[in-house]
Enzyme design. Sequence first.
Site, PDB file in Angstrom:
ATOM      1  N   GLN A  40      -4.698  -1.943   9.496  1.00 25.83           N
ATOM      2  CA  GLN A  40      -4.516  -3.219   8.809  1.00 25.83           C
ATOM      3  C   GLN A  40      -5.153  -4.359   9.606  1.00 25.83           C
ATOM      4  O   GLN A  40      -4.909  -4.519  10.785  1.00 25.83           O
ATOM      5  CB  GLN A  40      -3.014  -3.496   8.579  1.00 25.83           C
ATOM      6  CG  GLN A  40      -2.731  -4.734   7.774  1.00 25.83           C
ATOM      7  CD  GLN A  40      -3.332  -4.702   6.376  1.00 25.83           C
ATOM      8  OE1 GLN A  40      -3.214  -3.718   5.650  1.00 25.83           O
ATOM      9  NE2 GLN A  40      -4.018  -5.782   5.992  1.00 25.83           N
ATOM     10  N   LYS A  92       0.834  -1.201   0.000  1.00 23.31           N
ATOM     11  CA  LYS A  92       0.000   0.000   0.000  1.00 23.31           C
ATOM     12  C   LYS A  92       0.874   1.259   0.000  1.00 23.31           C
ATOM     13  O   LYS A  92       0.603   2.214  -0.728  1.00 23.31           O
ATOM     14  CB  LYS A  92      -0.947  -0.021   1.219  1.00 23.31           C
ATOM     15  CG  LYS A  92      -2.039  -1.072   1.061  1.00 23.31           C
ATOM     16  CD  LYS A  92      -2.782  -1.394   2.344  1.00 23.31           C
ATOM     17  CE  LYS A  92      -3.726  -2.568   2.087  1.00 23.31           C
ATOM     18  NZ  LYS A  92      -4.396  -3.067   3.285  1.00 23.31           N
ATOM     19  N   ASP A 103     -11.161   2.537   4.074  1.00 21.01           N
ATOM     20  CA  ASP A 103     -11.338   1.085   3.936  1.00 21.01           C
ATOM     21  C   ASP A 103     -12.831   0.728   3.806  1.00 21.01           C
ATOM     22  O   ASP A 103     -13.169  -0.390   3.435  1.00 21.01           O
ATOM     23  CB  ASP A 103     -10.745   0.376   5.162  1.00 21.01           C
ATOM     24  CG  ASP A 103      -9.750  -0.709   4.788  1.00 21.01           C
ATOM     25  OD1 ASP A 103      -9.633  -1.019   3.586  1.00 21.01           O
ATOM     26  OD2 ASP A 103      -9.098  -1.254   5.695  1.00 21.01           O
TER      27      ASP A 103
END
Length: 290
Positions: free
Chosen positions: A93, A49, A116
Amino acid sequence: MQLIDGNAIAASIIAELKSQVAALPGRKPCLALVRVGEDPASVSYVKKKEKTAAEIGIESRIILPPVTISQAELEKLIDDLNADPGVDGILVQSPLPKPLEELAVFRRIAAHKDVDGFHTLNLGKIAQEDDSGFVACTPAGVMELLARSGTDLKGKHVVVLGRSLIVGKPVALLALQKKAGANGTVTVCHSGTADVAALTRQADVLIAAIGRAEFVKGHMVKPGAVVIDVGINRVADASKKTGYKLVGDVDFAAVSQVASKITPVPGGVGPMTVCMLMQNTLKARRLAAA
Ligand code: NAP
């Protein structure tokens, strides 16, 4: 059979995002990436990322709290990022090490920085067909792959395997939306489904997201179906330096003989997930600037 090449599609989206970021007035978008602990898969996902963000011109801020961080401390860290005007998007994450409560952390992220797309408000906006929120990256990537490979869901029976909050449920809602490219008739299968194969055999478009290596066999797929394989599973392989290889939820060798279009693993949905994160971060920057 047409291979849906996620790497190639992702590369063209990255190029598009790069020129959009270059044309932005003011500061560049900033994405905060929070990784707790040293889980090897999480380490590599966050690196990927960071690398893609740099390629596009998005600044990333890597935050690595120790595995001993408490729930309260992690939520305080999120509160600080929420309040920081220099941060446009926040990603924590997954999976978080136990005993941290992931859902509580996802909900703590301000909805307007939730790139997200796991916040209750953003998931709810998909159901309401309200485009002002953030769509979770993997479901968004699946829809983009379908669109860019010329698959219109209107009039099609779409069967989704899996009902997770991260993939199955949002992708089912997206396929169901009354919008161009979507408008599918959707069936969702899960571990309580009586006869999964009877349903997958009816699918014009099959989206597999269950986390079971090569679960979908050739006999479970209708000839000519479009098959999107979201699964990423590690299986032992002594011939590899790592000792394992990655396979999807679909038995690619068998199903590619039956399907009209199919995504590989790796190189299908995975690269799209990262692209959609970058697209959401750019959207967050634009919303913050507006
Ligand atoms: P998850 O949270 O474990 O959910 C799995 C879902 O599959 C659940 O709804 C479960 O049913 C269902 N399921 C499990 N076994 C089944 C069976 N035998 N028959 C029917 N349904 C079954 O997984 P996830 O987070 O959605 O991830 C799914 C897969 O996608 C994993 O391999 C993951 O690594 C991969 N993934 C890939 C990306 C990417 O970027 N490509 C991103 C996210 C996830 P119940 O609800 O009844 O338990």
